[in-house]
Every structure is written in C-alpha cells, then in structure tokens.
Design an enzyme around this catalytic site. Structure first.
Site, PDB file in Angstrom:
ATOM      1  N   GLY A 184       0.830  -1.158  -0.004  1.00 41.87           N
ATOM      2  CA  GLY A 184       0.046   0.167  -0.072  1.00 41.87           C
ATOM      3  C   GLY A 184       0.835   1.189   0.060  1.00 41.87           C
ATOM      4  O   GLY A 184       1.475   1.683   0.886  1.00 41.87           O
ATOM      5  N   SER A 185       0.671   2.040  -0.967  1.00 40.53           N
ATOM      6  CA  SER A 185       1.569   3.250  -1.155  1.00 40.53           C
ATOM      7  C   SER A 185       1.143   4.102  -2.460  1.00 40.53           C
ATOM      8  O   SER A 185      -0.036   4.227  -2.502  1.00 40.53           O
ATOM      9  CB  SER A 185       3.243   2.516  -1.351  1.00 40.53           C
ATOM     10  OG  SER A 185       2.907   1.695  -2.321  1.00 40.53           O
ATOM     11  N   ARG A 186       2.000   4.863  -2.793  1.00 41.36           N
ATOM     12  CA  ARG A 186       1.592   6.070  -3.675  1.00 41.36           C
ATOM     13  C   ARG A 186       2.979   6.478  -4.658  1.00 41.36           C
ATOM     14  O   ARG A 186       3.864   6.564  -3.987  1.00 41.36           O
ATOM     15  CB  ARG A 186       1.072   7.180  -2.827  1.00 41.36           C
ATOM     16  CG  ARG A 186       0.817   8.418  -3.557  1.00 41.36           C
ATOM     17  CD  ARG A 186       0.497   9.693  -2.505  1.00 41.36           C
ATOM     18  NE  ARG A 186       0.608  10.831  -2.909  1.00 41.36           N
ATOM     19  CZ  ARG A 186      -0.264  11.905  -2.644  1.00 41.36           C
ATOM     20  NH1 ARG A 186      -0.885  11.882  -1.480  1.00 41.36           N
ATOM     21  NH2 ARG A 186       0.022  13.108  -2.917  1.00 41.36           N
TER      22      ARG A 186
END
Length: 217
Positions: A184-186
C-alpha cells in the site's frame, strides 16, 4: 501461470510458514479452533501471493506519451511548486495503490536518469496530501529530448520498504520495471505545465499501460 515478483520469493514462504505455525498452535489449543482458522489462513495465504503477482505486459512505446508508473487510482491532479529537484511549478499527478493493486513500478518515459534522491521520513497514510512531503520517499528524474519527468515513490502507513533498481546515469526504457513498494503506497509524477493531462481524478490506471499525459515535439 501466475508470475511472482522476485520480492515475494522470501516474503511468501515466510508468511505462509508463520500462518502455518499459528494454525498448528490453534489446533494444539483445541481442534475446533484449528478448524475455524483454516479458511482465514487460506485467504491470508492467497492475499500474500496475490500481492506479489507480476504479470508480463507490453508497454506502448511512444516518446510523446507519459505512462503511469504504477497501478492504482488517480487521487491528485494539481499544479504545485516542486522543491526538491525542478524548483519550479509543475503538474503533480498522484496515484494511490491499495494493498490489492500490483506494486511493480515502471518508467513512464524512456531516457537518462538524471537524479535519484532518497529521503527518510514518516509513514502517514499514502492518501494523505502531507505524505508527499513528510513520508519516506524516493524521487527519480528521467530526461530525454522532449521532456524531464520526476516520479516519486512514497511509503504509506503499511508500506515500510521502498525498492529502486536503477542508478543515476543509467539509460532506461519506457515501461520497464524500476522499483517496487511493499504493502500500500503512492507514486507522484511531476510534469511540466505545458503537458496535456489526459486522466481525471478517480481514474483507475495501470503501470506501464495507461496514459497520464501527452507532450508535443
């Protein structure tokens, strides 16, 4: 056949081993408890394997197209003052990756890597606007004859390891893998103001496949 990313070659066996030990301990406490954990354990094992999937793709090679560096949802399209490398006004396009998205990162353009800048930091949720400045991050800048593009891997509340496989001065190809972020990240993409943005807020994009913007010669 499901292709597994190299980053999962250790994590997957260890994760499944831990789940197996939990099941053995639960069964030892009481067989019914063990039976009750069979389905959750199978679901967790599937999710661990699913996270590290790495499908083969064919990227459309086009020097005038900026491709998405990751799978996910477009959560930011705005003009900002980029302070770390370009030090001017830029379009920022941010793509949020949930734990269910493929986490392979790919080069949005072909060119030469002009800069790699790693910054330690916090682990705010990746959808938080402040994560672009405060979270652990790694900024890659690639330049060719048409454009210079920055793309920043940002850790999230669950993402505790940013992986980057390229080096400064290296020639890279559009759509090739350059990194991976766990859990989960960006990714933020920085484009010049004359770029023609072709995505909208809320769009779902695919790494090395979806067009974010166009640039002219």
């Amino acid at each position: 056949m499901l292709k597994i990313h190299k980053e999962g070659k250790v994590v997957i066996p260890v994760g499944i081993l831990i789940l197996g030990l939990i099941w053995v301990g639960a069964y030892w406490i009481h067989p019914y408890l063990g039976y009750a954990l069979i389905l959750p354990g199978l679901i967790m094992s599937y999710l661990i394997i699913h996270f590290f999937r790495n499908p083969d793709i064919q990227s459309p090679i086009d020097p005038e197209t900026i491709l998405s560096p990751c799978d996910g949802k477009v959560v930011v399209i705005e003009q900002i003052e980029e302070k770390k490398y370009f030090k001017d006004k830029r379009w920022q396009i941010s793509v949020f990756m949930s734990p269910l998205d493929i986490h392979v990162n790919r080069n949005p353009i072909s060119g030469t890597i002009k800069s790699l800048q790693y910054y330690p930091g916090s682990y705010l949720p990746a959808y938080n606007p402040k994560s672009s400045e405060l979270n652990e991050q790694n900024l890659v800048v690639v330049e060719n004859d048409l454009i210079a593009v920055g793309y920043k891997q940002i850790a999230g509340i669950m993402a505790r390891r940013i992986l980057c496989y390229v080096k400064e001065g290296e020639e890279v190809k559009q759509g090739e893998e350059y990194g991976f972020i766990r859990f989960g990240s960006r990714v933020d993409v920085y484009l010049p103001l004359d770029a023609d943005i072709t995505v909208k807020l809320g769009d779902r994009v695919q790494s090395g496949q979806s067009q974010l913007a166009k640039v002219g010669k």
